[in-house]
Design a protein around this motif. Structure first.
Motif, PDB file in Angstrom:
ATOM      1  N   GLN A 129      -7.883  -5.176  -9.604  1.00  0.00           N
ATOM      2  CA  GLN A 129      -7.330  -6.527  -9.840  1.00  0.00           C
ATOM      3  C   GLN A 129      -8.457  -7.487 -10.216  1.00  0.00           C
ATOM      4  OE1 GLN A 129      -5.650  -7.110  -5.961  1.00  0.00           O
ATOM      5  NE2 GLN A 129      -3.717  -6.100  -6.435  1.00  0.00           N
ATOM      6  N   ASN A 130      -9.588  -7.382  -9.492  1.00  0.00           N
ATOM      7  CA  ASN A 130     -10.723  -8.289  -9.767  1.00  0.00           C
ATOM      8  C   ASN A 130     -11.340  -8.019 -11.126  1.00  0.00           C
ATOM      9  OD1 ASN A 130     -10.429  -9.578  -7.353  1.00  0.00           O
ATOM     10  ND2 ASN A 130     -11.893  -8.278  -6.267  1.00  0.00           N
ATOM     11  N   ALA A 131     -11.483  -6.720 -11.465  1.00  0.00           N
ATOM     12  CA  ALA A 131     -12.072  -6.380 -12.777  1.00  0.00           C
ATOM     13  C   ALA A 131     -11.183  -6.914 -13.900  1.00  0.00           C
ATOM     14  CB  ALA A 131     -12.235  -4.862 -12.892  1.00  0.00           C
ATOM     15  N   ALA A 132      -9.868  -6.811 -13.720  1.00  0.00           N
ATOM     16  CA  ALA A 132      -8.948  -7.331 -14.742  1.00  0.00           C
ATOM     17  C   ALA A 132      -9.099  -8.847 -14.847  1.00  0.00           C
ATOM     18  CB  ALA A 132      -7.511  -6.954 -14.376  1.00  0.00           C
ATOM     19  N   GLU A 133      -9.193  -9.495 -13.695  1.00  0.00           N
ATOM     20  CA  GLU A 133      -9.305 -10.965 -13.678  1.00  0.00           C
ATOM     21  C   GLU A 133     -10.579 -11.413 -14.411  1.00  0.00           C
ATOM     22  OE1 GLU A 133      -8.567 -12.561  -9.810  1.00  0.00           O
ATOM     23  OE2 GLU A 133      -9.124 -14.588 -10.444  1.00  0.00           O
ATOM     24  N   GLN A 134     -11.652 -10.657 -14.200  1.00  0.00           N
ATOM     25  CA  GLN A 134     -12.905 -11.016 -14.891  1.00  0.00           C
ATOM     26  C   GLN A 134     -12.761 -10.914 -16.405  1.00  0.00           C
ATOM     27  OE1 GLN A 134     -16.099  -8.767 -13.103  1.00  0.00           O
ATOM     28  NE2 GLN A 134     -15.719  -9.811 -11.149  1.00  0.00           N
ATOM     29  N   ALA A 135     -11.839 -10.066 -16.849  1.00  0.00           N
ATOM     30  CA  ALA A 135     -11.590  -9.950 -18.292  1.00  0.00           C
ATOM     31  C   ALA A 135     -10.478 -10.917 -18.725  1.00  0.00           C
ATOM     32  CB  ALA A 135     -11.207  -8.513 -18.627  1.00  0.00           C
ATOM     33  N   GLY A 136     -10.073 -11.838 -17.810  1.00  0.00           N
ATOM     34  CA  GLY A 136      -9.044 -12.828 -18.132  1.00  0.00           C
ATOM     35  C   GLY A 136      -7.639 -12.251 -18.155  1.00  0.00           C
ATOM     36  N   LYS A 137      -7.444 -11.131 -17.456  1.00  0.00           N
ATOM     37  CA  LYS A 137      -6.144 -10.452 -17.490  1.00  0.00           C
ATOM     38  C   LYS A 137      -5.626 -10.214 -16.076  1.00  0.00           C
ATOM     39  CE  LYS A 137      -5.559  -9.597 -21.905  1.00  0.00           C
ATOM     40  NZ  LYS A 137      -4.344  -9.954 -22.616  1.00  0.00           N
ATOM     41  N   LEU A 138      -4.356  -9.818 -16.017  1.00  0.00           N
ATOM     42  CA  LEU A 138      -3.741  -9.505 -14.724  1.00  0.00           C
ATOM     43  C   LEU A 138      -3.430  -8.028 -14.652  1.00  0.00           C
ATOM     44  CD1 LEU A 138      -2.154 -10.591 -12.117  1.00  0.00           C
ATOM     45  CD2 LEU A 138      -0.121 -10.395 -13.561  1.00  0.00           C
ATOM     46  N   PHE A 139      -3.882  -7.372 -13.544  1.00  0.00           N
ATOM     47  CA  PHE A 139      -3.316  -6.065 -13.223  1.00  0.00           C
ATOM     48  C   PHE A 139      -2.365  -6.309 -12.052  1.00  0.00           C
ATOM     49  CE2 PHE A 139      -3.145  -1.969 -10.983  1.00  0.00           C
ATOM     50  CZ  PHE A 139      -2.427  -1.317 -11.981  1.00  0.00           C
ATOM     51  N   PRO A 140      -1.048  -6.172 -12.285  1.00  0.00           N
ATOM     52  CA  PRO A 140      -0.075  -6.765 -11.362  1.00  0.00           C
ATOM     53  C   PRO A 140       0.269  -5.972 -10.115  1.00  0.00           C
ATOM     54  CG  PRO A 140       1.045  -5.868 -13.277  1.00  0.00           C
ATOM     55  CD  PRO A 140      -0.414  -5.618 -13.487  1.00  0.00           C
ATOM     56  N   LEU A 141      -0.144  -4.704 -10.003  1.00  0.00           N
ATOM     57  CA  LEU A 141       0.250  -3.963  -8.797  1.00  0.00           C
ATOM     58  C   LEU A 141      -0.353  -4.656  -7.575  1.00  0.00           C
ATOM     59  CD1 LEU A 141       1.773  -1.238  -8.052  1.00  0.00           C
ATOM     60  CD2 LEU A 141      -0.503  -0.390  -7.523  1.00  0.00           C
ATOM     61  N   SER A 142       0.466  -4.923  -6.582  1.00  0.00           N
ATOM     62  CA  SER A 142      -0.009  -5.660  -5.405  1.00  0.00           C
ATOM     63  C   SER A 142       0.693  -5.143  -4.152  1.00  0.00           C
ATOM     64  CB  SER A 142       0.288  -7.148  -5.626  1.00  0.00           C
ATOM     65  OG  SER A 142       0.067  -7.864  -4.437  1.00  0.00           O
ATOM     66  N   LEU A 143      -0.090  -4.625  -3.215  1.00  0.00           N
ATOM     67  CA  LEU A 143       0.463  -4.049  -1.975  1.00  0.00           C
ATOM     68  C   LEU A 143      -0.292  -4.603  -0.771  1.00  0.00           C
ATOM     69  CD1 LEU A 143       0.030  -0.209  -2.636  1.00  0.00           C
ATOM     70  CD2 LEU A 143       1.749  -1.660  -3.663  1.00  0.00           C
ATOM     71  N   GLY A 144       0.326  -4.514   0.402  1.00  0.00           N
ATOM     72  CA  GLY A 144      -0.347  -4.946   1.628  1.00  0.00           C
ATOM     73  C   GLY A 144      -1.640  -4.182   1.876  1.00  0.00           C
ATOM     74  N   SER A 145      -1.737  -2.949   1.359  1.00  0.00           N
ATOM     75  CA  SER A 145      -2.911  -2.101   1.605  1.00  0.00           C
ATOM     76  C   SER A 145      -3.928  -2.171   0.469  1.00  0.00           C
ATOM     77  CB  SER A 145      -2.452  -0.646   1.771  1.00  0.00           C
ATOM     78  OG  SER A 145      -1.684  -0.255   0.649  1.00  0.00           O
ATOM     79  N   GLU A 146      -3.835  -3.191  -0.393  1.00  0.00           N
ATOM     80  CA  GLU A 146      -4.643  -3.171  -1.631  1.00  0.00           C
ATOM     81  C   GLU A 146      -6.153  -3.216  -1.401  1.00  0.00           C
ATOM     82  OE1 GLU A 146      -2.542  -6.327  -3.468  1.00  0.00           O
ATOM     83  OE2 GLU A 146      -3.882  -7.897  -2.776  1.00  0.00           O
ATOM     84  N   GLY A 147      -6.594  -3.616  -0.216  1.00  0.00           N
ATOM     85  CA  GLY A 147      -8.026  -3.645   0.079  1.00  0.00           C
ATOM     86  C   GLY A 147      -8.592  -2.260   0.368  1.00  0.00           C
ATOM     87  N   SER A 148      -7.735  -1.263   0.592  1.00  0.00           N
ATOM     88  CA  SER A 148      -8.261   0.081   0.893  1.00  0.00           C
ATOM     89  C   SER A 148      -7.575   1.214   0.134  1.00  0.00           C
ATOM     90  CB  SER A 148      -8.198   0.350   2.401  1.00  0.00           C
ATOM     91  OG  SER A 148      -6.916   0.060   2.887  1.00  0.00           O
ATOM     92  N   CYS A 149      -6.368   1.011  -0.392  1.00  0.00           N
ATOM     93  CA  CYS A 149      -5.757   2.114  -1.140  1.00  0.00           C
ATOM     94  C   CYS A 149      -6.445   2.251  -2.495  1.00  0.00           C
ATOM     95  CB  CYS A 149      -4.245   1.923  -1.310  1.00  0.00           C
ATOM     96  SG  CYS A 149      -3.769   0.488  -2.270  1.00  0.00           S
TER      97      CYS A 149
END
Ligand code: FAD
Length: 484
Positions: A129-149
């Motif tokens: 998600q962060n790498a996409a944001e740095q490129a000005g884009k959104l990677f939309p998958l978002s889960l409660g476990s996103e910090g470790s999955c």
């Protein structure tokens, strides 16, 4: 001088497994001590612990292929593992070689014009998600476990999450894959093409296969324009039927912008307030049910706040909602999201739970909650239903929490009967017994019971063609084939 095996005519003695694995990836990437491998053996909820011959951490696709070839030569079972946040025991090994993807963590390429990012399987979801944001884009998958999955785990479970309503689940976000097959061959389907009609869609076979057909080593993922406008509300209502009426109103007026419609009854909110530090009830009094709703847009001119206020006012008039809060700051918005995100963790602390991750057609989601609650209350007294989830996708986490005053063992003894009650209702409504978590080890019997028998036979045949030795995550998803 020692005579070689070829000269003596004796078959060559295979190198001991750990030694052979060390020769492939380096000694520091082969774990075998009990305290080192313990984190790779545990099931998310602590229901049981697995056993492993070794845990190997390859750093490249070629190393993954070499390990798989070695295991195939020795007919050793392999379990691919990402962040081990899966909740159906899919990554828990039994006397297998665990291939952990944690070192396969490079972003290989970002192509904002093509709207794609190419990543290795061990990249943590939040890092993508962060790498996409740095490129000005959104990677939309978002889960409660996103910090470790990890993305390989997300792909292999066809993960869902909070933005499926707008962007689809993992299957819809994957354009290409690189996969190591059970014989060690590398399938290169790593294309970032929006059109590619060249025969059977092999990629889709591996998405949601839970590591039973091969090891995903890299993927091309879709990126989207970054939303620059966002409006959030946490609304209260009388029941799931009222929430569904409001969902219909919202989707008709703002379907393109509706990215989140999460639902929870009072019980899950109360569990969060009781167990998640720093959380607060956003309303002055308790209500029977709530929804967390978000509209987003990449148009800087879009006035989403006014649109949301207007539609909430109309819903009040129509008696669909009882109360609503609109956050005044980003911090307040995050606090509202946290109420939903903390449910799983808070439920862990509230005692044992009997869980279901089911989906029904969105039009039946309120009927399902009503029917399943009534049936569970009729079966067990006292009964604490914790119903929440991705309402807009028809996906409800229909859980039961250990009632206060009931012993853990007495409560867990109801597991099979409650499963049967809930899954029979789901099945009767043309729903699915696994909406987003997968089948893994825990739901294999339920799959065998409810899946169309023809589909099940085809799954067995596909498995035996791709993995004739049955070494790739054996015993997960499918029970042994007894059809002959
Ligand atoms: P793991 O748990 O390591 O593995 C899951 C399965 O995939 C196993 O069968 C494993 O063998 C296989 N696998 C892993 N990596 C590979 C690979 N590279 N190639 C082939 N097979 C592989 N899930 C949702 O869908 N939506 C949610 O909203 C959601 N919320 C969650 C919230 C919390 C707090 C927690 C703890 C879990 C949640 N989950 C959710 C479940 C879980 O996070 C997802 O299933 C996630 O996709 C698993 O990723 P992982 O890397 O942890 O995979």
């Amino acid at each position: 001088m020692e005579a070689s095996a070829a000269i003596t005519g004796q078959p060559e003695k295979p190198m001991p497994l750990l030694e052979a694995l060390r020769a492939l990836v380096g000694a520091s990437h082969v774990l075998s001590e009990p305290e080192q491998i313990h984190p790779y053996l545990i099931e998310e909820r602590g229901l049981y612990t697995g056993t492993a011959l070794a845990v190997v951490q390859p750093g490249t696709t070629r190393e993954v292929a070499a390990i798989v070839r070695l295991c195939a030569e020795r007919s050793l079972p392999i379990v691919p593992q990402g962040g081990n946040t899966g909740v159906v025991g899919g990554g828990v090994p039994q006397e297998a070689v665990v291939i952990s993807t944690r070192r396969l963590n490079r972003v290989r390429q970002t192509d904002p014009l093509n709207g794609t990012i190419t990543v290795e399987a061990g990249c943590i979801l939040a890092d993508i998600q962060n790498a996409a944001e740095q490129a000005g884009k959104l990677f939309p998958l978002s889960l409660g476990s996103e910090g470790s999955c990890q993305i390989g785990g997300n792909i292999s479970t066809n993960a869902g999450g909070n933005a499926v309503l707008r962007y689809g689940n993992m299957r819809e976000l994957v354009m290409g894959l690189e996969v190591v097959l059970p014989d060690g061959e590398i399938l290169n389907d790593l294309y970032g093409l929006r059109k590619n009609n060249t025969g059977y869609d092999l990629r889709d076979l591996f998405i949601g296969a839970e590591g039973t057909l091969g090891i995903v080593t890299a993927a091309v993922l879709k990126l989207f324009p970054m939303p620059v406008r966002r409006a959030t509300t946490f609304m209260a209502c009388a029941n799931a039927h009222k929430a569904l009426a409001f969902f219909k109103r919202l989707r008709e007026a703002h379907g393109e912008q509706l990215s989140t419609f999460e639902f929870m009854e009072r019980e899950p909110l109360q569990i969060v307030l009781d167990h998640a530090p720093g959380t607060m009830d956003p309303m002055e009094r308790p209500y029977p049910a709530y929804s967390l709703i978000e509209l987003t847009s990449s148009d800087p001119e879009a006035d989403l706040e006014t649109a949301l206020e207007n539609i909430l006012a109309a819903a009040f008039e129509a008696d669909e909602i009882l109360d609503a809060v609109i956050p005044a700051s980003m911090g307040q918005g995050r606090a509202l999201h946290a109420l939903r995100e903390h449910v799983s963790d808070a439920q862990k602390q509230a005692g044992a739970s009997i869980k279901h991750d089911v989906s029904v057609p969105v039009s039946r989601v309120a009927d399902f909650i009503e029917a399943a609650k009534a049936a569970c209350h009729a079966h067990m007294k006292p009964c604490r239903v914790v119903a929440f989830g991705h309402f807009g996708d028809g996906n409800i986490h229909f859980n039961l929490a250990q009632p206060k005053g009931m012993e853990r063992e007495a409560f867990m003894a109801h597991y099979p009967a409650i499963n049967r009650i809930v899954h029979d209702i789901v099945h009767a409504m043309s729903g699915s017994i696994s909406a987003e978590h997968g089948i893994g080890h825990i739901k294999r019997h339920e799959l065998a019971r409810y899946k169309d028998p023809v589909a099940l036979r085809l799954m067995h045949r596909i498995k035996s063609v791709i993995d004739p030795q049955n070494i790739m995550n054996p015993g997960k998803v499918l029970l042994p084939d007894t059809t002959g």
